[in-house]
Design a protein around this motif. Structure first.
Motif: not given
Ligand code: ACO
Length: 333
Positions: A268-289
């Protein structure tokens, strides 16, 4: 006479149960590996409730923190909408359970079922009650105890999910404010139902020894199909809402996608041409809640002093149903 105001998120909080299950712990349950889980999903660990801890308990922890932060009393709350696929019980609703436990005596509310799009759909619903001028204080809760409906012997699903809760307070903005919730887009397509579902326990297949022996009370998923649709629709609905509001992805300060798989998020990030620091991610530590991914990300990003007043935040989701949607929010605090 009610006056139309824009609704704004004026507070967010989250709560994750304490027990941590690492990928190494999952290796002891099923034939999997840390390497497989990390490279296919981006997940390293997930949280799990302790016995007896239900969705309403996680929600009450998050709400208590939020009310304290906002210096509000529980009786100030007028409406509680709970997005969840893991209610405490079929009925009474988890909203009723939370209202009772919090002593939110002036609140009414209900549960909303839209799987991983639950928070987006609940936010869109609560927005109507606030912007119509009917209510001034609404809680939107995204909570799921996915461990209660996961088969810990099925490696296709058990590694993917975690337990958690996020909550947002919605209040009216002063007239003519440019802050608050700008727009929503919500979609469903029942044709996707066959790819992600929990068949047992409802009115179609009421609980019986037969449904138990056929393992019908746990999540069943065709991961590849869900992946394919999630990648397409989450990006498409994001583009749709930006275009509708004459905005481009460059105008977005933060993008908060549903956290089902890091590869879906990156696509999605690539399709929307967003930079890494625009995207908020917490899946690494909490998985799909499930319903909790977006509000927990919101809350953590505020705590980390990333999202701040005036920022334009785009949230997008995709989940069982299929359900998908997006909201545009001009952050109000
Ligand atoms: N460990 C090791 N191997 C595994 C595991 C595991 N945990 N799970 C599956 N495999 C195996 C499969 O059995 C398969 O083996 P085979 O080729 O011998 O049959 C192989 O790995 C590849 O499986 P795929 O399904 O092709 O793996 P894929 O790369 O598609 O990743 C995944 C699977 C992670 C589930 C991915 O498809 C996905 O994330 N899908 C979307 C999930 C999602 O978005 N859910 C929606 C939200 S949930 C909600 O709404 C409640």
């Amino acid at each position: 006479m009610s006056v139309i105001h824009r609704a704004a998120i004026t507070g967010v909080e989250h709560y994750f149960p304490e027990k941590i299950l690492s990928n190494a712990d999952m290796e002891k349950l099923v034939d999997t590996s840390d390497e497989w889980i990390r490279t296919r999903t981006g997940i390293e660990k997930r949280r799990r409730v302790s016995p007896g801890q239900a969705s309403s308990d996680l929600a009450c922890k998050a709400i208590t923190k939020l009310l304290k932060k906002k210096k509000m009393a529980a009786k100030d709350i007028e409406l509680i909408i709970v997005a969840t696929v893991t209610p405490d019980m079929m009925f009474p609703s988890t909203a009723c359970r939370i209202q009772e436990k919090m002593a939110a005596t002036h609140a009414w509310g209900f549960d909303l079922s839209a799987a991983c799009s639950g928070f987006v759909f609940a936010l869109a619903t609560a927005d109507q009650f606030i912007s119509s001028g009917r209510y001034k204080n609404a809680l939107v809760v995204g909570v799921d105890v996915m461990s209660s409906i996961i088969d810990d012997h099925d490696r296709n699903t058990c590694v993917l999910f975690g337990d958690g809760c996020g909550v947002a307070l919605l209040q009216p903005e002063p007239e003519a404010s440019s802050l608050g919730i700008l727009d929503h887009l919500c979609h469903i397509d029942g044709k996707g139902g066959e790819f992600l579902y929990m068949p047992g326990g409802g009115s179609l297949y009421g609980t019986s020894s037969d449904t138990l022996s056929k393992n019908m009370h746990v999540v069943h998923q065709e991961g590849k199909q869900v992946f394919k649709h999630a990648v397409t629709e989450m990006a498409r609905v994001s583009e749709e809402i930006l275009e509708k509001n004459n905005l481009s992805s460059e105008d977005i300060d933060y993008f908060i996608p549903h956290q089902a798989n890091l590869r879906i998020i990156e696509s999605c990030q690539k399709k929307l041409k967003l930079k890494d620091d625009q995207v908020i991610v917490n899946i690494k530590d909490f998985a799909n809640t499930t319903s909790a991914t977006i509000p927990t990300c919101m809350s953590q990003a505020v705590d980390d002093k990333k999202i701040k007043k005036g920022d334009l935040v785009l949230i997008a989701s995709f989940g069982a149903g299929f359900t998908w949607g997006a909201s545009l929010i001009r952050w109000a605090f």
